[in-house]
Scaffold this motif. Structure first.
Motif, short mmCIF file in Angstrom:
data_model
loop_
_atom_site.label_atom_id
_atom_site.label_comp_id
_atom_site.label_asym_id
_atom_site.label_seq_id
_atom_site.Cartn_x
_atom_site.Cartn_y
_atom_site.Cartn_z
N GLY A 101 0.78 -1.23 0.00
CA GLY A 101 0.00 0.00 0.00
C GLY A 101 0.81 1.28 0.00
O GLY A 101 0.24 2.37 -0.11
N HIS A 102 2.12 1.19 0.08
CA HIS A 102 2.97 2.38 0.10
C HIS A 102 3.55 2.62 -1.30
O HIS A 102 4.21 1.74 -1.85
CB HIS A 102 4.13 2.20 1.09
CG HIS A 102 3.70 2.08 2.50
ND1 HIS A 102 3.32 3.15 3.27
CD2 HIS A 102 3.57 0.97 3.29
CE1 HIS A 102 2.98 2.74 4.48
NE2 HIS A 102 3.14 1.43 4.52
N PRO A 103 3.33 3.80 -1.87
CA PRO A 103 3.96 4.11 -3.16
C PRO A 103 5.46 4.28 -2.99
O PRO A 103 5.93 4.81 -1.98
CB PRO A 103 3.28 5.41 -3.58
CG PRO A 103 2.80 6.03 -2.31
CD PRO A 103 2.48 4.90 -1.38
N ILE A 104 6.21 3.84 -4.00
CA ILE A 104 7.66 4.03 -4.04
C ILE A 104 7.95 4.90 -5.25
O ILE A 104 8.32 4.41 -6.33
CB ILE A 104 8.41 2.68 -4.13
CG1 ILE A 104 7.82 1.63 -3.18
CG2 ILE A 104 9.90 2.88 -3.87
CD1 ILE A 104 7.93 1.97 -1.71
N PRO A 105 7.76 6.23 -5.14
CA PRO A 105 7.83 7.11 -6.31
C PRO A 105 9.16 7.05 -7.05
O PRO A 105 9.20 7.17 -8.29
CB PRO A 105 7.59 8.50 -5.72
CG PRO A 105 6.88 8.26 -4.43
CD PRO A 105 7.42 6.97 -3.91
N GLY A 106 10.26 6.85 -6.32
CA GLY A 106 11.56 6.83 -6.96
C GLY A 106 11.80 5.65 -7.88
O GLY A 106 12.75 5.65 -8.67
N ASN A 107 10.93 4.65 -7.80
CA ASN A 107 11.07 3.49 -8.68
C ASN A 107 10.22 3.60 -9.94
O ASN A 107 10.37 2.79 -10.86
CB ASN A 107 10.68 2.20 -7.94
CG ASN A 107 11.78 1.71 -7.02
OD1 ASN A 107 12.92 2.14 -7.13
ND2 ASN A 107 11.43 0.83 -6.10
N ILE A 108 9.34 4.60 -10.00
CA ILE A 108 8.52 4.78 -11.19
C ILE A 108 9.40 5.30 -12.32
O ILE A 108 10.06 6.33 -12.19
CB ILE A 108 7.36 5.74 -10.91
CG1 ILE A 108 6.43 5.15 -9.84
CG2 ILE A 108 6.57 6.02 -12.18
CD1 ILE A 108 5.35 6.08 -9.35
N GLY A 109 9.44 4.56 -13.39
CA GLY A 109 10.29 4.94 -14.52
C GLY A 109 11.76 4.62 -14.33
O GLY A 109 12.60 5.06 -15.13
N ALA A 110 12.09 3.85 -13.27
CA ALA A 110 13.50 3.51 -13.02
C ALA A 110 14.05 2.66 -14.16
O ALA A 110 13.32 1.93 -14.83
CB ALA A 110 13.63 2.76 -11.70
N ASP A 111 15.34 2.74 -14.37
CA ASP A 111 16.02 1.96 -15.40
C ASP A 111 16.16 0.53 -14.88
O ASP A 111 17.10 0.20 -14.15
CB ASP A 111 17.39 2.56 -15.71
CG ASP A 111 18.09 1.89 -16.88
OD1 ASP A 111 17.78 0.71 -17.17
OD2 ASP A 111 18.95 2.53 -17.50
N ARG A 112 15.24 -0.31 -15.26
CA ARG A 112 15.17 -1.68 -14.76
C ARG A 112 16.43 -2.48 -15.14
O ARG A 112 16.98 -3.22 -14.34
CB ARG A 112 13.90 -2.34 -15.32
CG ARG A 112 13.63 -3.73 -14.79
CD ARG A 112 12.40 -4.30 -15.52
NE ARG A 112 12.05 -5.59 -14.98
CZ ARG A 112 11.20 -5.76 -13.97
NH1 ARG A 112 10.62 -4.72 -13.40
NH2 ARG A 112 10.92 -6.97 -13.52
N GLU A 113 16.86 -2.32 -16.38
CA GLU A 113 18.03 -3.06 -16.83
C GLU A 113 19.28 -2.65 -16.04
O GLU A 113 20.13 -3.49 -15.72
CB GLU A 113 18.26 -2.84 -18.33
CG GLU A 113 19.30 -3.75 -18.95
CD GLU A 113 18.88 -5.21 -19.00
OE1 GLU A 113 19.77 -6.06 -19.21
OE2 GLU A 113 17.68 -5.52 -18.82
N ALA A 114 19.36 -1.38 -15.70
CA ALA A 114 20.49 -0.92 -14.90
C ALA A 114 20.46 -1.54 -13.51
O ALA A 114 21.51 -1.93 -12.98
CB ALA A 114 20.47 0.61 -14.80
#
Length: 246
Positions: A101-114
């Protein structure tokens, strides 16, 4: 007795103790709440001390297993909110955008492959090499769980869970041993190892290695006395399981 210091370490993992062929080793995928300085998850500091960021108690228990019980440990050194090592590379929760239930804003759009290249792949490459050299009789997979999810009203009464996917060998031995200790034991609970078991699927089941997946309820692993008690108990249980598998 101290059975050895860190055999290897990086920003991704620590290894304590030196495995010996036919012995027992421990893997703790969610043991750390560390977030590298160059990553901003944009969440309140308090959440880094909650179950969404770290499996509370597992780092201390794994260290005790290594230093006091000759069970070497491969211990994650990055929070599961940065990269969840117990998820497949294509799993949505590998870089979670929300958790309980907690948003993790810093992971939205994160470079997954990196994140995969920096954290996930090095963790598993190191674990694979460590296990290949160790020839262990048993892999102890150590996790912990919150007594109650914030997104659910359901209580979790189990004091310890034993998780597995297809390989039930160690679980079938361990469950009655833990029950004989007077514990309320979850058999593939509080969640099923058939759903969430990536590390053991890859490094144990796919290799034919027996493993014991343990989940400790976090309110029972809150202080040093708890950590010592669980380390003593799990070392004994793991030794008995390994002997029975013989």
């Amino acid at each position: 007795m101290d059975h050895g210091g860190a055999a290897a370490m990086s920003e991704v993992f620590r290894q304590i103790g030196k495995p010996s062929p036919g012995g027992i080793v421990c893997a703790a995928d969610h043991a750390s709440n560390r977030v590298p300085e160059d990553i901003d998850l944009c969440i309140p500091e308090r959440l880094l001390h909650e179950h969404i960021a770290v499996d509370i108690g597992t780092e201390a228990i794994a260290e005790r297993l290594a230093r006091s019980h000759a069970i070497p440990a491969h211990i994650a050194a990055v929070s599961r909110l940065v990269c969840d090592f117990n998820r497949e590379e294509d799993a949505p929760g590998l870089v979670p955008e929300t958790s309980d239930g907690h948003p993790i804003p810093g992971n939205i759009g994160a470079d997954r492959e990196a994140r995969l290249n920096r954290f996930h792949r090095p963790y598993h490459t190191a674990l694979a090499g460590w296990l290949d050299e160790a020839y262990p009789a048993l892999v102890l997979s150590l996790h912990s769980f919150t007594p109650r999810l914030e997104t659910s009203d359901a209580a979790r009464p189990w004091q310890v869970g034993v998780l597995y996917n297809q390989d039930e060998r160690a679980a079938r031995i361990a469950v009655p041993i833990l029950e004989a200790e007077g514990l309320c034991v979850g058999d593939n609970l509080p969640y099923s190892g058939r759903d969430l078991n990536y590390t053991m699927n890859r490094h144990a089941e796919a290799q034919g290695r027996p493993y014991l997946g343990i989940e400790i309820r976090q309110d029972l692993a809150a202080n040093a006395q708890d950590h010592a008690r669980w380390a003593d108990l799990l070392a004994d249980v793991a030794q008995r399981v390994a002997s029975a598998l013989g």
